[in-house]
Design a protein around this motif. Structure first.
Motif, PDB file in Angstrom:
ATOM      1  N   GLU A 156       0.840  -1.218   0.000  1.00 41.41           N
ATOM      2  CA  GLU A 156       0.000   0.000   0.000  1.00 41.41           C
ATOM      3  C   GLU A 156       0.867   1.258   0.000  1.00 41.41           C
ATOM      4  O   GLU A 156       0.588   2.222  -0.716  1.00 41.41           O
ATOM      5  CB  GLU A 156      -0.905  -0.018   1.231  1.00 41.41           C
ATOM      6  N   ALA A 157       1.908   1.186   0.801  1.00 39.71           N
ATOM      7  CA  ALA A 157       2.819   2.351   0.873  1.00 39.71           C
ATOM      8  C   ALA A 157       3.466   2.613  -0.475  1.00 39.71           C
ATOM      9  O   ALA A 157       3.588   3.765  -0.922  1.00 39.71           O
ATOM     10  CB  ALA A 157       3.876   2.086   1.951  1.00 39.71           C
ATOM     11  N   GLU A 158       3.855   1.518  -1.070  1.00 37.66           N
ATOM     12  CA  GLU A 158       4.491   1.659  -2.396  1.00 37.66           C
ATOM     13  C   GLU A 158       3.495   2.256  -3.413  1.00 37.66           C
ATOM     14  O   GLU A 158       3.844   3.160  -4.201  1.00 37.66           O
ATOM     15  CB  GLU A 158       4.954   0.257  -2.857  1.00 37.66           C
ATOM     16  N   HIS A 159       2.306   1.699  -3.289  1.00 40.36           N
ATOM     17  CA  HIS A 159       1.254   2.190  -4.190  1.00 40.36           C
ATOM     18  C   HIS A 159       0.989   3.666  -3.946  1.00 40.36           C
ATOM     19  O   HIS A 159       0.898   4.465  -4.905  1.00 40.36           O
ATOM     20  CB  HIS A 159       0.005   1.344  -3.935  1.00 40.36           C
ATOM     21  N   ARG A 208       3.004   5.802  -2.615  1.00 37.67           N
ATOM     22  CA  ARG A 208       4.167   6.613  -3.041  1.00 37.67           C
ATOM     23  C   ARG A 208       4.140   6.828  -4.566  1.00 37.67           C
ATOM     24  O   ARG A 208       4.346   7.960  -5.052  1.00 37.67           O
ATOM     25  CB  ARG A 208       5.452   5.870  -2.637  1.00 37.67           C
ATOM     26  N   GLU A 209       3.811   5.743  -5.260  1.00 35.29           N
ATOM     27  CA  GLU A 209       3.766   5.869  -6.729  1.00 35.29           C
ATOM     28  C   GLU A 209       2.648   6.835  -7.151  1.00 35.29           C
ATOM     29  O   GLU A 209       2.842   7.657  -8.050  1.00 35.29           O
ATOM     30  CB  GLU A 209       3.516   4.495  -7.358  1.00 35.29           C
ATOM     31  N   ARG A 210       1.544   6.683  -6.418  1.00 36.05           N
ATOM     32  CA  ARG A 210       0.412   7.568  -6.754  1.00 36.05           C
ATOM     33  C   ARG A 210       0.778   9.025  -6.477  1.00 36.05           C
ATOM     34  O   ARG A 210       0.559   9.921  -7.343  1.00 36.05           O
ATOM     35  CB  ARG A 210      -0.816   7.147  -5.918  1.00 36.05           C
ATOM     36  N   VAL A 211       1.366   9.259  -5.327  1.00 34.56           N
ATOM     37  CA  VAL A 211       1.767  10.638  -4.970  1.00 34.56           C
ATOM     38  C   VAL A 211       2.793  11.160  -5.980  1.00 34.56           C
ATOM     39  O   VAL A 211       2.750  12.313  -6.424  1.00 34.56           O
ATOM     40  CB  VAL A 211       2.328  10.661  -3.535  1.00 34.56           C
ATOM     41  N   ARG A 267       2.412  14.944 -12.312  1.00 36.21           N
ATOM     42  CA  ARG A 267       1.344  15.570 -13.107  1.00 36.21           C
ATOM     43  C   ARG A 267       1.177  17.019 -12.715  1.00 36.21           C
ATOM     44  O   ARG A 267       1.047  17.900 -13.593  1.00 36.21           O
ATOM     45  CB  ARG A 267       0.027  14.804 -12.864  1.00 36.21           C
ATOM     46  N   GLU A 268       1.265  17.317 -11.421  1.00 39.40           N
ATOM     47  CA  GLU A 268       1.133  18.704 -10.941  1.00 39.40           C
ATOM     48  C   GLU A 268       2.273  19.552 -11.498  1.00 39.40           C
ATOM     49  O   GLU A 268       2.071  20.698 -11.970  1.00 39.40           O
ATOM     50  CB  GLU A 268       1.161  18.688  -9.395  1.00 39.40           C
ATOM     51  N   LEU A 269       3.427  18.896 -11.463  1.00 39.97           N
ATOM     52  CA  LEU A 269       4.600  19.636 -11.960  1.00 39.97           C
ATOM     53  C   LEU A 269       4.456  19.928 -13.463  1.00 39.97           C
ATOM     54  O   LEU A 269       4.770  21.051 -13.934  1.00 39.97           O
ATOM     55  CB  LEU A 269       5.880  18.816 -11.719  1.00 39.97           C
ATOM     56  N   ARG A 270       3.989  18.889 -14.117  1.00 38.22           N
ATOM     57  CA  ARG A 270       3.798  19.107 -15.568  1.00 38.22           C
ATOM     58  C   ARG A 270       2.768  20.199 -15.812  1.00 38.22           C
ATOM     59  O   ARG A 270       2.945  21.065 -16.691  1.00 38.22           O
ATOM     60  CB  ARG A 270       3.302  17.795 -16.207  1.00 38.22           C
ATOM     61  N   LYS A 271       1.723  20.167 -14.968  1.00 38.56           N
ATOM     62  CA  LYS A 271       0.672  21.191 -15.135  1.00 38.56           C
ATOM     63  C   LYS A 271       1.222  22.584 -14.851  1.00 38.56           C
ATOM     64  O   LYS A 271       0.988  23.535 -15.616  1.00 38.56           O
ATOM     65  CB  LYS A 271      -0.465  20.846 -14.165  1.00 38.56           C
TER      66      LYS A 271
END
Lengths: 274, 160
Positions: B111-114, B116-119, B125-129
């Motif tokens: 879950e943590a890995e998931h 972390r990947e999601r974050v 994505r935020e950075l790209r935006k």
């Protein structure tokens, strides 16, 4: 308390009256002096009693028959009325009887462990005869001699014939034990003790006669007849009765045991020849 | 005879003593001895009976003791078995707990890995935006300094 004092006074007065009467009455005169009385007490040559008109016998013979009759009568009464009521928890009289029988039976068993049945019965009868016969003289039974004189019956064993009979019969009993157990060897063993019948006879005769003579002497003189007879009676009658009973029964059972002891078998010693 | 010894009287005394011995034997000595022997036999039989009962009691006691000893051994064995079962159960539960713990940890790690990947993806994505917005602003808007100056000029006009 008053009654007691009155009783004591009456008793003392009666004693004094009787004493005075005895001293004042005096002796009717004696048919024999003290030497003759003593001599006759030993030899019985004068004062003899007729035995149913058949024979003149010593007074001791009559005493012996009376003692035997009394003992057998008492034994019959005991057998008929006392022994059937014996309890496993004995009363006083039963205990006395058992003690008497057990004592002689035990003496026979201890002294003669190999054969004791017959000697037990014999020493029981001999002991009873000596004991009761010695005490018999305390009764002071009177008899009449062939000359018509009254005489106090003595202890049976103060008669030399009775003492010899008891001694020799005891010796024969010992001899019978030797023969029954060891045959001719038993006879030899018994004959080695050839002095036994004489010693047993005259020990009994001497002991009982001494008592008789002292008693005769004491009663011969009126002045010695107060208090002293009590001491003499105890010393020469009760003690003799106990001591002589014990001595004869012990001697008979001891010698009987000695001669009836089985002879040791000679073991052949095999020597090994080298 | 010396001492007035009379053989006839001696024989009479023998007869008297023989009668006395026989009579006393049959009337007194033997019955009393028989009774004593009978009582002795009675008490001996009681004694033997008591001894037999005592031996029986001893035997029963020994049997009971043996049974008691067997029961002790049985109890000891049962205790050992129960202890073994309890230990085994505890070990199983421990192993099960360990397994569950491992699963929980693995799940948590996944879950943590998931997360972390999601974050990370969200932040990328935020950075790209943000980068796109910044690029857009840079591309479609004037120089900020000029804008500042324009705004400043507009301000002076109002004051007047």
């Amino acid at each position: 308390m008053k009654h007691r004092k009155r009783g004591l006074v009456l008793w003392a007065a009666a004693v004094l009256v009787l004493l005075a009467g005895a001293l004042l009455a005096g002796s009717p005169g004696r048919s024999e002096n003290v030497q003759e009385a003593m001599r006759d007490a030993v030899l019985h040559s004068v004062n003899r009693i007729s035995l149913f008109g058949l024979k003149e016998v010593n007074p001791g013979m009559i005493s012996a028959f009376l003692v035997t009759g009394a003992l057998l009568l008492a034994a019959a009464v005991v057998r008929l009325f006392v022994i059937p009521r014996f309890q496993y928890m004995p009363g006083r009289f039963q205990m006395v009887l058992e003690q008497a029988v057990g004592m002689f039976d035990g003496m026979a068993r201890n002294s003669s462990p190999h054969r004791f049945r017959f000697v037990g019965a014999y020493i029981f009868a001999a002991g009873a005869f000596i004991f009761v016969g010695t005490l018999f003289e305390l009764l002071g039974l009177q008899a009449v001699t062939v000359h018509g004189h009254p005489i106090t019956l003595p202890a049976p064993l103060s008669d030399v014939n009775a003492a010899i009979a008891m001694g020799t019969l005891s010796y024969l009993v010992i001899l019978s034990g030797g023969v029954a157990a060891n045959g001719m060897k038993g006879v030899g063993r018994t004959l080695k003790e050839f002095s036994l019948p004489i010693s047993m006879s005259f020990r009994l005769f001497g002991a009982l006669l001494s008592g008789l003579l002292v008693t005769e002497l004491v009663y011969y003189y009126v002045n010695l007849s107060f208090v002293l007879p009590v001491v003499v009676g105890v010393l020469f009658t009760l003690l003799h009765a106990l001591i002589q009973t014990y001595v004869l029964t012990m001697l008979v059972s001891m010698y009987y045991g000695e001669v009836s002891e089985p002879a040791p078998k000679n073991k052949k010693i095999h020597t090994v020849q080298k | 005879m010396p001492l007035n010894i009379d053989w006839q009287q001696i024989l009479l005394h023998w007869m008297n003593l023989a009668i006395l011995t026989g009579g006393l034997y049959f009337l007194l000595y033997k019955p009393v001895k028989d009774f004593m022997a009978k009582r002795e036999a009675h008490y001996r039989s009681l004694d033997e009976e008591a001894a037999a009962k005592l031996a029986e009691a001893e035997r029963i006691k020994a049997e009971c003791q043996a049974k008691l000893d067997g029961a002790d051994e049985e109890i000891r064995q049962m205790k050992a078995r129960v202890q073994q079962a309890a230990q085994k159960s505890a070990e199983e539960q421990l192993a099960q707990a360990h397994g569950q713990a491992r699963q929980i940890v693995a799940h948590a790690q996944a879950e943590a890995e998931h997360s972390r990947e999601r974050v990370l993806k969200e932040s990328q994505r935020e950075l790209r935006k943000l980068a796109a917005q910044a690029t857009r602003k840079l591309a479609f808007h004037a120089d900020p300094f000029d804008q500042f100056l324009d705004l400043a000029e507009e301000g002076e006009e109002y004051e007047e």
